[in-house]
Enzyme design. Structure first.
Site, mmCIF file in Angstrom:
data_model
loop_
_atom_site.group_PDB
_atom_site.id
_atom_site.type_symbol
_atom_site.label_atom_id
_atom_site.label_comp_id
_atom_site.label_asym_id
_atom_site.label_seq_id
_atom_site.Cartn_x
_atom_site.Cartn_y
_atom_site.Cartn_z
ATOM 1 C CD GLU A 40 -3.163 1.632 2.489
ATOM 2 O OE1 GLU A 40 -2.840 -0.166 3.007
ATOM 3 O OE2 GLU A 40 -3.757 1.987 2.455
ATOM 4 C CG ASN A 85 -7.561 2.235 5.626
ATOM 5 O OD1 ASN A 85 -8.583 2.177 4.687
ATOM 6 N ND2 ASN A 85 -7.310 2.656 6.613
ATOM 7 C CG ASN A 185 -9.678 -1.555 1.642
ATOM 8 O OD1 ASN A 185 -9.017 -2.209 2.185
ATOM 9 N ND2 ASN A 185 -9.585 -0.216 2.209
ATOM 10 C CD GLU A 186 -10.039 -2.351 6.085
ATOM 11 O OE1 GLU A 186 -9.997 -1.275 7.155
ATOM 12 O OE2 GLU A 186 -9.452 -2.824 6.668
ATOM 13 C CE1 TYR A 258 -3.502 -5.630 9.288
ATOM 14 C CE2 TYR A 258 -5.655 -5.108 9.355
ATOM 15 C CZ TYR A 258 -4.498 -5.012 8.493
ATOM 16 O OH TYR A 258 -4.245 -5.139 7.235
ATOM 17 C CD GLU A 308 -5.992 -4.479 4.713
ATOM 18 O OE1 GLU A 308 -5.986 -4.158 5.520
ATOM 19 O OE2 GLU A 308 -6.480 -4.120 3.497
ATOM 20 C CD GLN A 360 0.783 -1.825 4.008
ATOM 21 O OE1 GLN A 360 1.466 -1.869 3.593
ATOM 22 N NE2 GLN A 360 -0.689 -1.890 4.592
HETATM 23 O O1 AHR Z 1 -3.133 -2.686 6.365
HETATM 24 C C1 AHR Z 1 -3.053 -1.289 7.034
HETATM 25 C C2 AHR Z 1 -5.051 -0.953 6.961
HETATM 26 O O2 AHR Z 1 -5.528 -1.507 7.512
HETATM 27 C C3 AHR Z 1 -5.450 -0.738 5.222
HETATM 28 O O3 AHR Z 1 -4.827 0.346 4.941
HETATM 29 C C4 AHR Z 1 -7.021 -1.118 5.712
HETATM 30 O O4 AHR Z 1 -7.438 -1.676 4.582
HETATM 31 C C5 AHR Z 1 -6.726 -1.759 7.122
HETATM 32 O O5 AHR Z 1 -7.561 -1.212 8.246
#
Ligand code: AHR
Length: 519
Positions: A40, A85, A185-186, A258, A308, A360
């Site tokens: 990203e 994002n 995305n999201e 996450y 992710e 990432q």
């Molecule tokens: O990977 C970091 C961020 O985490 C990404 O930009 C987003 O998609 C997620 O919230």
């Protein structure tokens, strides 16, 4: 009676743990796309990460050679780009054409200046250098469906039309034939620029999909599934709505996760991959329901893309999420064990999880740490590399019998909801078989004790030499840095196996991979 209970308990716990493998009990094919990654425009992932023109460590096109080598070691199947994002306010035309004509923009997601000197064509060059497939995400926030269509045209149409010719004018004669595209995305997150309701997202994504597929019919599309698991969110409602609305046009639903250890509780943290498994099962059910209602004919079902995943909780303050050093998360051994746990979950659910991307690749919550003087591999690099290089073929339905533990109620990660996990097995296991070669992946979650385990083959016999690889360290907080890679893969003595049983002692807080033939 009391005496008898005590006796039985002691008997049960004094026997070896057991793992039974049956090469005939197959779950599904492990998709090579489980070993994806993510780049990203964020912090130092692109600039001063993979791309640093002028550095003595870079090649003539500006790519860091040491980073390229480290990426190759991860056997990355594909790389998602450019966000995240970031993509929700990214206009791809800003990043193509002569560099001196590219304009800088305010980058609002992560508070940087985006110079746009790295864009689509540089990203494809990077992918070609590391031997991986590009996977692009279109802007469903501030972007339009027309802009998405034009990007597909620029990348995939051979010639004739304006954007195909523009690519050629930019020096790239052949179409890139990019197969994987995600529809934003999201989009369920209030933090997303251009955030939409599930209904509004579905309408926009469906029309974007229509235009994109008319332009390049063979592309595979990924819908933005749930990422918002904050206590007041309704991720299940989001997923059911978009699966229903998009079931005829998308190939994958993207989920994000996450996890972290904000309370510094090792055992809670080590159980977090099971949350990923529970969410996988839930979404599998939703997909099944939609598939049974929809007449998808001979089309394949929708699959899950864990688009992710990672450990991320330290670099998550307002300050550490901004600017050029955003999201630089140092990893330790317990983080590496959690990553091995995630990968075990993907393999155990290989029939439905057909894509996963560590988020990432470099510097930003990443397995590779790059500075001006060089790189080092973070702890999480090692389990990922072991899986990507070895785990393939059919996932097996493994039986595990070992001691378990219960967690307290705890936060899955910062900004996330809470969970409580019961009967968490100390041994977390997956297994695959590829033409008779079996790979067993075992996390021993026990912080203090080795677990002696009988590994039993139920069809065929262990034959010949078994290779053993271990990721471990002096303690669960051990980390790597430029001077020392304390946590890394160590090759252990071979096991000479014969018959249907191997007895092996999995060391405390370790990840072990055992690889050999069953005949
Ligand atoms: O990977 C970091 C961020 O985490 C990404 O930009 C987003 O998609 C997620 O919230």
């Amino acid at each position: 009676m009391i005496l008898l209970t005590t006796f039985l308990t002691v008997t049960l716990y004094s026997q070896n743990a057991r793992i039974k493998i049956d090469i005939e009990r197959k779950i599904g094919q492990v998709d090579n796309n489980l070993y994806g990654n993510f780049v990203e425009h964020l912090g130092r992932c692109v600039y001063d990460g993979i791309y640093e023109p002028g550095s003595p460590l870079s090649d003539e096109q500006g790519f860091r050679k040491d980073v390229l080598e480290a990426v190759k070691g991860l056997k990355v199947s594909h790389i998602r780009y450019p966000g995240g994002n970031f993509v929700s306010n990214y206009h791809w035309l800003d990043g193509v054409g002569p560099k001196d004509e590219r304009i800088p923009r305010m980058e609002l997601a992560w508070a940087r200046l985006e110079p746009n000197t790295f864009g689509t064509n540089e990203f494809i060059q990077f992918c070609r250098k590391v031997g991986t497939e590009p996977y692009l995400s279109v802007n469903m926030g501030t972007g339009t469906i027309e802009e998405a269509q034009r990007w597909v045209e620029y990348c995939n149409v051979k010639e004739g039309s304006y954007y195909a010719e523009l690519r050629k004018k930019h020096g790239f004669q052949n179409p890139y034939n990019i197969k994987y595209w995600s529809l934003g995305n999201e989009m369920d997150g209030f933090w997303q620029m251009g955030h939409l309701s599930a209904e509004d997202y579905s309408k926009k994504a469906r029309e974007a999909a229509k235009l994109m597929k008319l332009t390049s019919p063979d592309i595979k599309l990924v819908a933005a599934g749930s990422s918002n698991y904050r206590p007041n969110a309704d991720p299940d409602e989001w997923n059911t709505t978009i699966l229903h609305e998009l079931r005829d046009v998308v190939d994958y639903i993207a989920l994000h996760i996450y996890v972290g250890n904000p309370d510094n509780n090792y055992y809670n943290f080590l159980s977090t991959p099971l949350v990923c498994e529970q969410r996988t099962k839930l979404v599998r059910g939703m997909i099944n329901e939609e598939m049974s209602k929809a007449n998808r004919g001979t089309r394949e079902p929708i699959y899950i893309a864990w688009d992710e995943y990672n450990v991320w909780y330290r670099a998550r303050t307002d300050e550490s999420m901004k600017g050029t050093r955003a999201l630089e998360e140092p990893y330790n051994l317990e983080d590496a064990l959690v990553i091995a746990g995630f990968l075990n979950v993907f393999v155990r659910n290989a029939d439905i999880v057909k894509m996963a991307n560590m988020a990432q690749l470099v510097n930003v919550i990443a397995p590779i740490w790059a500075e001006k003087q060089g790189i080092y591999k973070q702890t999480i690099y090692y389990p990922l590399s072991l899986f990507a290089n070895n785990v393939k073929g059919s996932a097996l339905d493994v039986f595990v019998d070992c001691e378990t533990y219960n967690t307290e109620e705890f936060l899955i990660g910062l900004g996330e909801s809470k969970t409580r996990q019961t009967n968490v097995p100390y041994l977390d296991v997956s297994a695959t078989c590829n033409n008779g070669e079996v790979v067993l992946c075992v996390v021993n979650r026990n912080k203090d004790k080795a677990i002696t385990t009988d590994i039993l083959s139920q069809t065929g016999e262990f034959t010949g030499t078994f290779k053993v690889f271990e990721v471990n360290g002096p303690d669960v907080k051990a980390m790597n840095n430029f001077d020392n890679e304390t946590v890394k893969t160590v090759v252990k003595p071979d096991i000479n196996a014969r018959g249907s049983k191997i007895t092996y002692s999995f060391p405390a807080h370790s990840f072990t991979m055992i690889k050999g033939q069953i005949k």
